[in-house]
Scaffold this motif. Structure first.
Motif, PDB file in Angstrom:
ATOM      1  N   ALA A 197     -33.647  -1.040 -16.843  1.00  0.00           N
ATOM      2  CA  ALA A 197     -33.494  -2.251 -17.825  1.00  0.00           C
ATOM      3  C   ALA A 197     -32.218  -1.777 -17.695  1.00  0.00           C
ATOM      4  CB  ALA A 197     -33.831  -1.600 -19.055  1.00  0.00           C
ATOM      5  N   LEU A 198     -31.112  -0.545 -17.541  1.00  0.00           N
ATOM      6  CA  LEU A 198     -29.638  -0.710 -17.361  1.00  0.00           C
ATOM      7  C   LEU A 198     -29.099  -1.126 -16.418  1.00  0.00           C
ATOM      8  CD1 LEU A 198     -27.595   0.743 -19.499  1.00  0.00           C
ATOM      9  CD2 LEU A 198     -27.647   2.948 -17.850  1.00  0.00           C
ATOM     10  N   ARG A 199     -30.011  -0.747 -15.386  1.00  0.00           N
ATOM     11  CA  ARG A 199     -29.248  -2.003 -13.802  1.00  0.00           C
ATOM     12  C   ARG A 199     -29.340  -2.695 -14.410  1.00  0.00           C
ATOM     13  NH1 ARG A 199     -32.046  -1.126  -9.569  1.00  0.00           N
ATOM     14  NH2 ARG A 199     -33.916   0.428 -10.401  1.00  0.00           N
ATOM     15  N   GLU A 200     -30.291  -3.441 -14.982  1.00  0.00           N
ATOM     16  CA  GLU A 200     -29.904  -4.822 -14.934  1.00  0.00           C
ATOM     17  C   GLU A 200     -29.026  -5.532 -15.542  1.00  0.00           C
ATOM     18  OE1 GLU A 200     -34.137  -6.209 -16.645  1.00  0.00           O
ATOM     19  OE2 GLU A 200     -34.760  -5.231 -14.417  1.00  0.00           O
ATOM     20  N   ILE A 201     -28.675  -4.691 -17.017  1.00  0.00           N
ATOM     21  CA  ILE A 201     -27.874  -5.218 -17.512  1.00  0.00           C
ATOM     22  C   ILE A 201     -25.497  -4.716 -16.563  1.00  0.00           C
ATOM     23  CG2 ILE A 201     -26.698  -4.061 -19.745  1.00  0.00           C
ATOM     24  CD1 ILE A 201     -29.353  -3.916 -21.432  1.00  0.00           C
ATOM     25  N   HIS A 202     -26.093  -4.035 -16.320  1.00  0.00           N
ATOM     26  CA  HIS A 202     -24.800  -4.138 -15.239  1.00  0.00           C
ATOM     27  C   HIS A 202     -24.860  -4.970 -14.920  1.00  0.00           C
ATOM     28  CE1 HIS A 202     -24.939   0.809 -15.800  1.00  0.00           C
ATOM     29  NE2 HIS A 202     -25.059   0.743 -16.880  1.00  0.00           N
ATOM     30  N   ALA A 203     -26.043  -5.586 -14.161  1.00  0.00           N
ATOM     31  CA  ALA A 203     -25.541  -6.548 -13.308  1.00  0.00           C
ATOM     32  C   ALA A 203     -25.430  -7.380 -14.237  1.00  0.00           C
ATOM     33  CB  ALA A 203     -27.087  -6.870 -12.355  1.00  0.00           C
ATOM     34  N   GLU A 204     -26.332  -7.686 -14.977  1.00  0.00           N
ATOM     35  CA  GLU A 204     -25.383  -9.733 -15.618  1.00  0.00           C
ATOM     36  C   GLU A 204     -23.869  -9.162 -15.737  1.00  0.00           C
ATOM     37  OE1 GLU A 204     -27.952  -9.051 -18.799  1.00  0.00           O
ATOM     38  OE2 GLU A 204     -29.975  -9.232 -17.488  1.00  0.00           O
ATOM     39  N   LEU A 205     -23.729  -7.389 -16.259  1.00  0.00           N
ATOM     40  CA  LEU A 205     -22.201  -7.489 -16.538  1.00  0.00           C
ATOM     41  C   LEU A 205     -21.139  -7.485 -15.725  1.00  0.00           C
ATOM     42  CD1 LEU A 205     -22.407  -5.208 -19.932  1.00  0.00           C
ATOM     43  CD2 LEU A 205     -21.873  -7.798 -19.996  1.00  0.00           C
ATOM     44  N   GLY A 206     -21.707  -7.482 -14.978  1.00  0.00           N
ATOM     45  CA  GLY A 206     -20.297  -6.582 -13.359  1.00  0.00           C
ATOM     46  C   GLY A 206     -19.982  -5.481 -13.342  1.00  0.00           C
ATOM     47  N   ILE A 207     -20.935  -4.106 -14.135  1.00  0.00           N
ATOM     48  CA  ILE A 207     -20.599  -3.168 -13.762  1.00  0.00           C
ATOM     49  C   ILE A 207     -21.588  -2.498 -12.939  1.00  0.00           C
ATOM     50  CG2 ILE A 207     -20.317  -0.721 -15.302  1.00  0.00           C
ATOM     51  CD1 ILE A 207     -20.871  -2.554 -17.781  1.00  0.00           C
ATOM     52  N   ALA A 208     -20.173  -1.726 -12.096  1.00  0.00           N
ATOM     53  CA  ALA A 208     -20.941  -0.799 -10.566  1.00  0.00           C
ATOM     54  C   ALA A 208     -21.612   0.330 -11.428  1.00  0.00           C
ATOM     55  CB  ALA A 208     -20.293  -0.677  -9.920  1.00  0.00           C
ATOM     56  N   THR A 209     -23.141   0.842 -11.463  1.00  0.00           N
ATOM     57  CA  THR A 209     -23.981   1.706 -11.527  1.00  0.00           C
ATOM     58  C   THR A 209     -23.498   2.668 -10.916  1.00  0.00           C
ATOM     59  OG1 THR A 209     -26.444   0.363 -12.366  1.00  0.00           O
ATOM     60  CG2 THR A 209     -26.455   2.232 -11.635  1.00  0.00           C
ATOM     61  N   GLU A 210     -22.988   4.071 -11.430  1.00  0.00           N
ATOM     62  CA  GLU A 210     -22.718   5.179 -10.653  1.00  0.00           C
ATOM     63  C   GLU A 210     -24.272   6.211 -11.116  1.00  0.00           C
ATOM     64  OE1 GLU A 210     -19.720   7.718  -8.760  1.00  0.00           O
ATOM     65  OE2 GLU A 210     -18.962   6.877 -10.476  1.00  0.00           O
ATOM     66  N   ALA A 211     -24.670   6.818  -9.707  1.00  0.00           N
ATOM     67  CA  ALA A 211     -25.718   7.535  -9.702  1.00  0.00           C
ATOM     68  C   ALA A 211     -25.751   9.324 -10.019  1.00  0.00           C
ATOM     69  CB  ALA A 211     -27.015   7.949  -8.948  1.00  0.00           C
ATOM     70  N   TRP A 212     -25.419   9.738 -10.756  1.00  0.00           N
ATOM     71  CA  TRP A 212     -25.590  11.084 -11.447  1.00  0.00           C
ATOM     72  C   TRP A 212     -26.082  12.258 -11.120  1.00  0.00           C
ATOM     73  CZ3 TRP A 212     -27.011  14.630 -15.016  1.00  0.00           C
ATOM     74  CH2 TRP A 212     -27.122  14.104 -17.064  1.00  0.00           C
ATOM     75  N   SER A 213     -26.756  13.634 -10.872  1.00  0.00           N
ATOM     76  CA  SER A 213     -28.346  14.524 -10.091  1.00  0.00           C
ATOM     77  C   SER A 213     -28.653  12.544  -9.894  1.00  0.00           C
ATOM     78  CB  SER A 213     -29.088  14.485 -11.580  1.00  0.00           C
ATOM     79  OG  SER A 213     -29.504  15.260 -11.463  1.00  0.00           O
ATOM     80  N   PRO A 214     -27.942  12.263  -8.263  1.00  0.00           N
ATOM     81  CA  PRO A 214     -29.185  11.996  -7.615  1.00  0.00           C
ATOM     82  C   PRO A 214     -30.062  12.042  -7.364  1.00  0.00           C
ATOM     83  CG  PRO A 214     -26.980  12.554  -6.330  1.00  0.00           C
ATOM     84  CD  PRO A 214     -26.901  12.728  -7.752  1.00  0.00           C
ATOM     85  N   LEU A 215     -30.238  13.569  -6.691  1.00  0.00           N
ATOM     86  CA  LEU A 215     -31.093  13.804  -5.993  1.00  0.00           C
ATOM     87  C   LEU A 215     -32.637  15.016  -7.175  1.00  0.00           C
ATOM     88  CD1 LEU A 215     -29.655  15.427  -3.310  1.00  0.00           C
ATOM     89  CD2 LEU A 215     -30.869  13.684  -3.098  1.00  0.00           C
ATOM     90  N   GLY A 216     -31.968  14.794  -8.378  1.00  0.00           N
ATOM     91  CA  GLY A 216     -32.897  14.892  -9.477  1.00  0.00           C
ATOM     92  C   GLY A 216     -32.890  16.341  -9.807  1.00  0.00           C
ATOM     93  N   ARG A 217     -31.922  17.692  -9.440  1.00  0.00           N
ATOM     94  CA  ARG A 217     -31.933  18.672  -9.961  1.00  0.00           C
ATOM     95  C   ARG A 217     -33.025  19.668 -10.301  1.00  0.00           C
ATOM     96  NH1 ARG A 217     -29.383  20.672 -14.341  1.00  0.00           N
ATOM     97  NH2 ARG A 217     -27.904  18.734 -14.575  1.00  0.00           N
ATOM     98  N   ASP A 218     -33.706  20.472 -10.185  1.00  0.00           N
ATOM     99  CA  ASP A 218     -34.663  21.598 -11.001  1.00  0.00           C
ATOM    100  C   ASP A 218     -35.913  20.612 -11.497  1.00  0.00           C
ATOM    101  OD1 ASP A 218     -32.632  23.445 -11.017  1.00  0.00           O
ATOM    102  OD2 ASP A 218     -31.566  22.455 -12.920  1.00  0.00           O
ATOM    103  N   THR A 219     -35.607  18.937 -10.946  1.00  0.00           N
ATOM    104  CA  THR A 219     -37.058  19.020 -11.148  1.00  0.00           C
ATOM    105  C   THR A 219     -38.386  18.696  -9.888  1.00  0.00           C
ATOM    106  OG1 THR A 219     -36.469  16.322 -10.074  1.00  0.00           O
ATOM    107  CG2 THR A 219     -35.880  16.695 -12.617  1.00  0.00           C
TER     108      THR A 219
END
Length: 280
Positions: free
Chosen positions: A177-199
């Motif tokens: 849902a947040l990525r869809e809002i980013h796309a509508e607004l032209g905001i780039a999505t940047e991922a922290w903890s992209p490898l899901g540490r400790d999960t």
């Protein structure tokens, strides 16, 4: 002697500037270790380095970039304004201090690290970053861990949309849902903890099976997934072999079936704090 950069694509931001889509993070790395790790990363071909005041390693990052021999304009450096530094005057002081610690001149990107909504200063802090950008003291400005309501507030108050929102994002927390809002607004999505540490994400049987099909590691599968869905991604490692492996994700392609299987892993489960709760 540095190796040639990997074939990392750029993402064009809302302000027209370009950022490498795959970079290197230094969260929870002490200053001296960060210097060594960033030196390895730059030698391997990374050209985006992500730090923050909170991490305590801006100086080490700066030393590594200066020692690399690379032209300053070839290395994209991000830092962040911490929660204690919200409000115009504190933001200005914190910005100056980060610039001094980095020692790299004009930063490429400065983010507000968290909205910390209880202080009700994130909009003022945002306007201050815009002021710094307009003065030529930082090239691009964005945010981190902002929810839709926080984004709407700063855009309404300032008339300026952040170029990036850096958020926790991995296959167990896909933030559709947040990525869809980013796309509508032209905001780039940047991922922290992209490898899901400790999960336990990288031991997930779905990812292990996809990795086996392609002859790569589960971490490489996850990073390829991020790139395919358009995320900017900043994996962290202090191990040279993993630093290199995290960059070697451009010689295989995930299938539509792979993507469907990864989409099914979303649990909506956070590793880090809820941005609506932290500092509320």
């Amino acid at each position: 002697m540095t190796s040639a950069p990997a074939l990392v694509p750029d993402v064009t931001l809302l302000d027209g500037r370009a950022i490498p889509q795959l970079g290197f993070g230094v969260f929870k790395v002490d200053d001296d270790t960060a210097e060594t790790a960033v030196a390895h990363a730059l030698a391997a071909g990374y050209r985006l380095i992500d730090t923050a005041k909170l991490y305590g390693n801006e100086a080490g990052v700066g030393r590594a970039v200066r020692a690399s021999g690379l032209p300053r304009e070839d290395v994209y450096v991000t830092t962040k304004i911490w929660n204690d530094d919200h409000g115009r005057e504190r933001t200005l002081r914190a910005f100056d201090a980060s610039v001094e610690r980095l020692g790299l001149g004009v930063p490429d990107l400065v983010l507000i690290h968290w909205p910390f909504p209880g202080q009700d200063l994130y909009s003022e802090t945002w306007s201050t970053l815009v002021e710094l950008r307009d003065a030529g003291r930082v090239r691009s400005v964005g945010v981190s861990n902002f929810q839709p309501a926080h984004l709407a507030r700063i855009i309404a108050d300032s008339g300026v949309t952040p170029v990036v929102n850096q958020v926790e994002l991995h296959p167990y927390l896909q933030q559709r849902a947040l990525r869809e809002i980013h796309a509508e607004l032209g905001i780039a999505t940047e991922a922290w903890s992209p490898l899901g540490r400790d999960t336990g994400l990288l031991d997930d049987p779905v990812l292990v099976a996809i990795a086996a099909r392609h002859g790569v590691t589960p971490a490489q599968v996850v990073l390829r997934w991020h790139l395919d869905i358009g995320n900017i991604v900043i994996p962290k490692s202090v191990t040279p072999s993993r630093i290199q492996a995290n960059l070697d994700v451009f010689d295989f392609a995930l299938t539509e079936e792979d993507h469907e299987e990864i989409a099914g892993l979303d649990r909506g489960a956070r590793i880090g704090p809820d941005p609506d709760v932290l500092g509320a």
